[in-house]
Scaffold this motif. Structure first.
Motif, PDB file in Angstrom:
ATOM      1  N   LEU A 126       4.586  -5.620   8.528  1.00 41.20           N
ATOM      2  CA  LEU A 126       3.578  -6.068   7.546  1.00 41.20           C
ATOM      3  C   LEU A 126       2.668  -7.133   8.137  1.00 41.20           C
ATOM      4  CD1 LEU A 126       5.824  -6.138   4.356  1.00 41.20           C
ATOM      5  CD2 LEU A 126       3.933  -4.580   4.822  1.00 41.20           C
ATOM      6  N   LYS A 127       3.220  -8.005   8.963  1.00 38.18           N
ATOM      7  CA  LYS A 127       2.377  -9.003   9.646  1.00 38.18           C
ATOM      8  C   LYS A 127       1.366  -8.305  10.552  1.00 38.18           C
ATOM      9  CE  LYS A 127       6.013 -12.537   9.802  1.00 38.18           C
ATOM     10  NZ  LYS A 127       6.960 -13.268  10.712  1.00 38.18           N
ATOM     11  N   ALA A 128       1.828  -7.273  11.262  1.00 41.42           N
ATOM     12  CA  ALA A 128       0.934  -6.535  12.156  1.00 41.42           C
ATOM     13  C   ALA A 128      -0.160  -5.831  11.370  1.00 41.42           C
ATOM     14  CB  ALA A 128       1.747  -5.525  12.973  1.00 41.42           C
ATOM     15  N   LEU A 129       0.195  -5.278  10.232  1.00 41.24           N
ATOM     16  CA  LEU A 129      -0.782  -4.541   9.425  1.00 41.24           C
ATOM     17  C   LEU A 129      -1.922  -5.449   8.976  1.00 41.24           C
ATOM     18  CD1 LEU A 129      -0.578  -1.496   8.357  1.00 41.24           C
ATOM     19  CD2 LEU A 129      -0.343  -2.564   6.119  1.00 41.24           C
ATOM     20  N   LYS A 130      -1.627  -6.692   8.718  1.00 45.25           N
ATOM     21  CA  LYS A 130      -2.674  -7.637   8.306  1.00 45.25           C
ATOM     22  C   LYS A 130      -3.756  -7.776   9.364  1.00 45.25           C
ATOM     23  CE  LYS A 130      -0.970 -11.030   4.985  1.00 45.25           C
ATOM     24  NZ  LYS A 130      -0.712 -12.466   4.776  1.00 45.25           N
ATOM     25  N   GLU A 131      -3.373  -7.596  10.619  1.00 45.93           N
ATOM     26  CA  GLU A 131      -4.312  -7.809  11.727  1.00 45.93           C
ATOM     27  C   GLU A 131      -5.125  -6.567  12.064  1.00 45.93           C
ATOM     28  OE1 GLU A 131      -2.265  -9.314  15.136  1.00 45.93           O
ATOM     29  OE2 GLU A 131      -0.911 -10.582  13.950  1.00 45.93           O
ATOM     30  N   VAL A 132      -4.797  -5.418  11.473  1.00 50.71           N
ATOM     31  CA  VAL A 132      -5.460  -4.156  11.833  1.00 50.71           C
ATOM     32  C   VAL A 132      -6.074  -3.536  10.586  1.00 50.71           C
ATOM     33  CG1 VAL A 132      -5.184  -1.923  12.981  1.00 50.71           C
ATOM     34  CG2 VAL A 132      -3.693  -3.837  13.629  1.00 50.71           C
ATOM     35  N   PRO A 133      -7.329  -3.787  10.311  1.00 51.29           N
ATOM     36  CA  PRO A 133      -7.952  -3.304   9.070  1.00 51.29           C
ATOM     37  C   PRO A 133      -8.026  -1.782   8.965  1.00 51.29           C
ATOM     38  CG  PRO A 133      -9.581  -4.297  10.537  1.00 51.29           C
ATOM     39  CD  PRO A 133      -8.255  -4.612  11.111  1.00 51.29           C
ATOM     40  N   GLU A 134      -7.897  -1.073  10.081  1.00 52.49           N
ATOM     41  CA  GLU A 134      -7.958   0.402  10.033  1.00 52.49           C
ATOM     42  C   GLU A 134      -6.654   1.025   9.527  1.00 52.49           C
ATOM     43  OE1 GLU A 134     -10.346  -1.009  13.668  1.00 52.49           O
ATOM     44  OE2 GLU A 134      -8.405  -1.442  12.721  1.00 52.49           O
ATOM     45  N   ALA A 135      -5.587   0.228   9.460  1.00 50.90           N
ATOM     46  CA  ALA A 135      -4.269   0.776   9.116  1.00 50.90           C
ATOM     47  C   ALA A 135      -3.958   0.577   7.629  1.00 50.90           C
ATOM     48  CB  ALA A 135      -3.189   0.112   9.965  1.00 50.90           C
ATOM     49  N   HIS A 136      -3.342   1.595   7.046  1.00 52.69           N
ATOM     50  CA  HIS A 136      -2.905   1.558   5.637  1.00 52.69           C
ATOM     51  C   HIS A 136      -1.422   1.928   5.593  1.00 52.69           C
ATOM     52  CE1 HIS A 136      -7.096   1.524   3.989  1.00 52.69           C
ATOM     53  NE2 HIS A 136      -7.323   2.020   5.207  1.00 52.69           N
ATOM     54  N   LEU A 137      -0.711   1.378   4.627  1.00 50.17           N
ATOM     55  CA  LEU A 137       0.728   1.622   4.526  1.00 50.17           C
ATOM     56  C   LEU A 137       1.136   1.892   3.073  1.00 50.17           C
ATOM     57  CD1 LEU A 137       3.702   1.580   5.553  1.00 50.17           C
ATOM     58  CD2 LEU A 137       3.664  -0.913   5.226  1.00 50.17           C
ATOM     59  N   THR A 138       1.921   2.946   2.888  1.00 49.90           N
ATOM     60  CA  THR A 138       2.584   3.201   1.602  1.00 49.90           C
ATOM     61  C   THR A 138       4.077   2.990   1.792  1.00 49.90           C
ATOM     62  OG1 THR A 138       0.923   4.810   0.888  1.00 49.90           O
ATOM     63  CG2 THR A 138       3.064   4.916  -0.184  1.00 49.90           C
ATOM     64  N   MET A 139       4.653   2.139   0.952  1.00 50.25           N
ATOM     65  CA  MET A 139       6.087   1.867   1.009  1.00 50.25           C
ATOM     66  C   MET A 139       6.756   2.477  -0.220  1.00 50.25           C
ATOM     67  SD  MET A 139       5.948  -2.149   2.197  1.00 50.25           S
ATOM     68  CE  MET A 139       7.669  -2.423   1.777  1.00 50.25           C
ATOM     69  N   VAL A 140       7.660   3.442   0.012  1.00 46.43           N
ATOM     70  CA  VAL A 140       8.405   4.047  -1.085  1.00 46.43           C
ATOM     71  C   VAL A 140       9.783   3.393  -1.107  1.00 46.43           C
ATOM     72  CG1 VAL A 140       9.294   6.184  -2.085  1.00 46.43           C
ATOM     73  CG2 VAL A 140       7.160   6.216  -0.784  1.00 46.43           C
ATOM     74  N   VAL A 141      10.006   2.538  -2.103  1.00 47.74           N
ATOM     75  CA  VAL A 141      11.236   1.752  -2.173  1.00 47.74           C
ATOM     76  C   VAL A 141      11.796   1.816  -3.591  1.00 47.74           C
ATOM     77  CG1 VAL A 141      10.501   0.192  -0.336  1.00 47.74           C
ATOM     78  CG2 VAL A 141       9.957  -0.360  -2.704  1.00 47.74           C
ATOM     79  N   ARG A 142      13.091   1.517  -3.715  1.00 45.56           N
ATOM     80  CA  ARG A 142      13.714   1.500  -5.038  1.00 45.56           C
ATOM     81  C   ARG A 142      13.143   0.341  -5.864  1.00 45.56           C
ATOM     82  NH1 ARG A 142      18.471   1.775  -1.734  1.00 45.56           N
ATOM     83  NH2 ARG A 142      19.213   3.919  -1.514  1.00 45.56           N
ATOM     84  N   ARG A 143      12.931   0.602  -7.143  1.00 48.13           N
ATOM     85  CA  ARG A 143      12.330  -0.411  -8.013  1.00 48.13           C
ATOM     86  C   ARG A 143      13.162  -1.693  -8.040  1.00 48.13           C
ATOM     87  NH1 ARG A 143       8.606   0.072 -11.893  1.00 48.13           N
ATOM     88  NH2 ARG A 143       8.792   2.358 -11.841  1.00 48.13           N
ATOM     89  N   GLU A 144      14.486  -1.557  -8.237  1.00 46.14           N
ATOM     90  CA  GLU A 144      15.315  -2.750  -8.359  1.00 46.14           C
ATOM     91  C   GLU A 144      15.367  -3.537  -7.050  1.00 46.14           C
ATOM     92  OE1 GLU A 144      18.088   0.866  -7.855  1.00 46.14           O
ATOM     93  OE2 GLU A 144      16.209   0.350  -8.864  1.00 46.14           O
TER      94      GLU A 144
END
Length: 533
Positions: free
Chosen positions: A375-393
């Motif tokens: 996630l820290k790396a993603l902040k530095e790369v505006p071309e990158a997008h991330l979807t996180m599929v995680v349990r709600r709880e």
């Protein structure tokens, strides 16, 4: 029922009717072999099941009926239990054809007795998709055929189709499948997904599967049936077992019964009857003191003892052990000559390859699965997008930790396994970034092969076995689990789109080479001696 029997006879089929009834019930409306059932006790025991078995055999013997080719059942009740006993004693194929609601059992033990009986069926047919779904969910069966029954003619066709399939299956080899817990119809964890996938894979390979799954009461039914099959001379090619992350004695709630020697008797029977046994040994967290630190000392001591007893039983029964990877072998106190690797399989799906750096992560975010560096790396790369599929709880528990690391290019999704396709279709690559440690040197995450099954390149951490496998297959990219290095890789992928395209081709090829069916085939070949372990 009478109209169905008449219609089948008019088509030239010989039909004998077994008519179970309670004392005082009216006689059947057509010629039939009556089987008087005992009153169902408030607490169903093995004795009640044995009584049904003896009454069915006695009724058939007294009626001097010829051995049938197939047993057809149209309801999930004591009729299905009688069919199971006929199948076990005479090695008869069974077709279950439901054309109405599948009524729930009256107690947990009745459900377990019915479940074991349904698992005996070689063909399962329901009249609607809704009924099929209920049957799959209630009894965790791999597949149910849907044949709409809107007319009496359609009902006859459904019965004949199920009968033909059951007769075809009767010629297939039989194997036994063991898990010391009930299979979950909608598993949320990898440890519960794998048994379902392996069960479906063995069925897909053409095996008739004798299941030894469920709570202790149901497994005791199944073991008694297996013993009778073997005593009757029926061949069982091998027994494959999926163990629990807990010792066998604690694999299910103690409120549903405890059977500390059940697996020992099961494996001893197989050794006596020369049925090869193989067990997938899932986890060795118990071998690491730090992972047991939070467990109270008395429970920890008992669990350590129980784990070692389970291993002693496997050694004594000359079982073969399948591990997620061979680097795990030195950690398990088991003869290495009887060990081989059986990593997860890939469920192959067609999925497009969108352009751009559109990343997907599916899984946990708690201890051992930290995504901070990614996630820290993603902040530095505006071309990158991330979807996180995680349990709600799990997300609610970790929200404060991750909130400072999020940007508008990170989307949090709570989705079930049946909702993942759309998220994979929107992804050009998947993440498997974890902090390397001793456990990661031999762990093989199920999600790695799920990613490959969707044909997605994988970004994996260097210094982990998963990273080594990605590098060996060429199905993605390995990187140090540091924000700076991850960011550099993301910029490179954004600048050179062909890198993701080429890796995607190799990922799809790796997925096709590593299916669950291939894993089941490996088990069969190793245990029957057709492949050197």
């Amino acid at each position: 029922m009478s109209s169905l029997v008449v219609a089948l006879k008019e088509r030239g089929h010989g039909v004998d009717v077994l008519a179970p009834h309670l004392p005082g019930d009216p006689a059947p409306s057509l010629p039939a072999v009556a089987v008087e059932l005992p009153e169902r006790p408030r607490l169903v025991t093995r004795g009640y099941d044995d009584s049904l078995r003896l009454r069915a055999r006695s009724a058939l013997r007294e009626a001097s009926l010829p051995r049938p080719d197939v047993v057809v059942v149209t309801s999930v009740d004591e009729s299905m239990v009688l069919a199971r006993h006929l199948s076990v004693h005479h090695d008869l194929p069974v077709a279950l054809v439901l054309d109405g609601p599948c009524e729930e059992g009256r107690s947990e033990r009745v459900e377990e007795m019915l479940a074991q009986s349904v698992h005996t069926a070689d063909a399962l047919v329901a009249s609607s998709a809704e009924e099929a779904g209920l049957l799959r969910h209630r009894f965790t069966v791999p597949s149910v055929e849907v044949l709409p029954v809107t007319t009496s003619e359609a009902r006859v066709e459904a019965v004949l189709a199920a009968t033909e399939f059951a007769l075809t299956r009767a010629r297939a080899p039989r194997m036994a499948f063991h898990a010391p817990y009930p299979l979950d119809p909608a598993p949320r964890s990898a440890s519960r997904q794998r048994p379902n996938q392996m069960l479906a894979a063995f069925t897909e390979l053409g095996y008739r599967v004798h299941r030894l799954t469920g709570h202790p009461f149901q497994r005791s039914f199944a073991l008694a049936d297996l013993r009778r099959r073997l005593a009757a001379g029926q061949k069982v090619e091998f027994l494959y077992s999926e163990n629990s992350t807990q010792p066998n004695v604690l694999a299910t709630s103690v409120r549903r019964g405890v059977a500390p020697f059940l697996e020992a008797r099961m494996f001893a029977l197989c050794a006596l009857r020369r049925v090869p046994v193989g067990q997938f040994y899932r986890d060795v967290y118990w071998r690491f003191k730090e992972s047991q630190a939070s467990v109270p000392l008395p429970r920890r001591a008992f669990m350590q003892f129980a784990y070692r007893v389970d291993l002693a039983v496997l050694r004594a029964s000359t079982a073969h052990m399948f591990l997620p990877s061979l680097p795990m072998a030195p950690i398990v106190p088991f003869p290495e000559r009887r060990v081989s690797a059986l990593p997860p399989g890939a469920p192959v799906h067609d999925s497009p390859s969108p352009s751009g750096v559109k990343l997907l992560y599916v899984g946990g975010i708690g201890s051992g699965y930290a995504l901070d560096e990614g996630l820290k790396a993603l902040k530095e790369v505006p071309e990158a997008h991330l979807t996180m599929v995680v349990r709600r709880e799990e997300w609610e528990a970790q929200r404060e930790r991750y909130a400072p690391l999020l940007t508008e290019r990170v989307t949090i999704v709570h989705a079930g396994s049946d909702e993942l396709q759309q998220h994979y279709d929107a992804a050009s690559a998947c993440l498997l970034l974890v902090a390397p440690d001793g456990y990661r040197r031999f762990a093989v995450p199920l999600k790695l092969f799920e990613y490959l099954g969707y044909g997605k390149p994988v970004l994996a951490s260097r210094g982990t076995l998963a990273g080594d496998m990605v590098a060996e297959m060429g199905s993605g990219f390995t990187v140090e689990n540091e924000a700076h290095d991850i960011a550099a890789l993301l910029r490179r992928l954004a600048a050179e789109p062909a890198l993701l395209e080429d890796a995607g081709e190799r990922a799809r090829a790796a997925g096709r080479r590593n299916t669950w069916s291939q894993r089941a085939r490996t088990v069969a070949e190793v245990l029957t001696g057709r492949r050197d372990a």
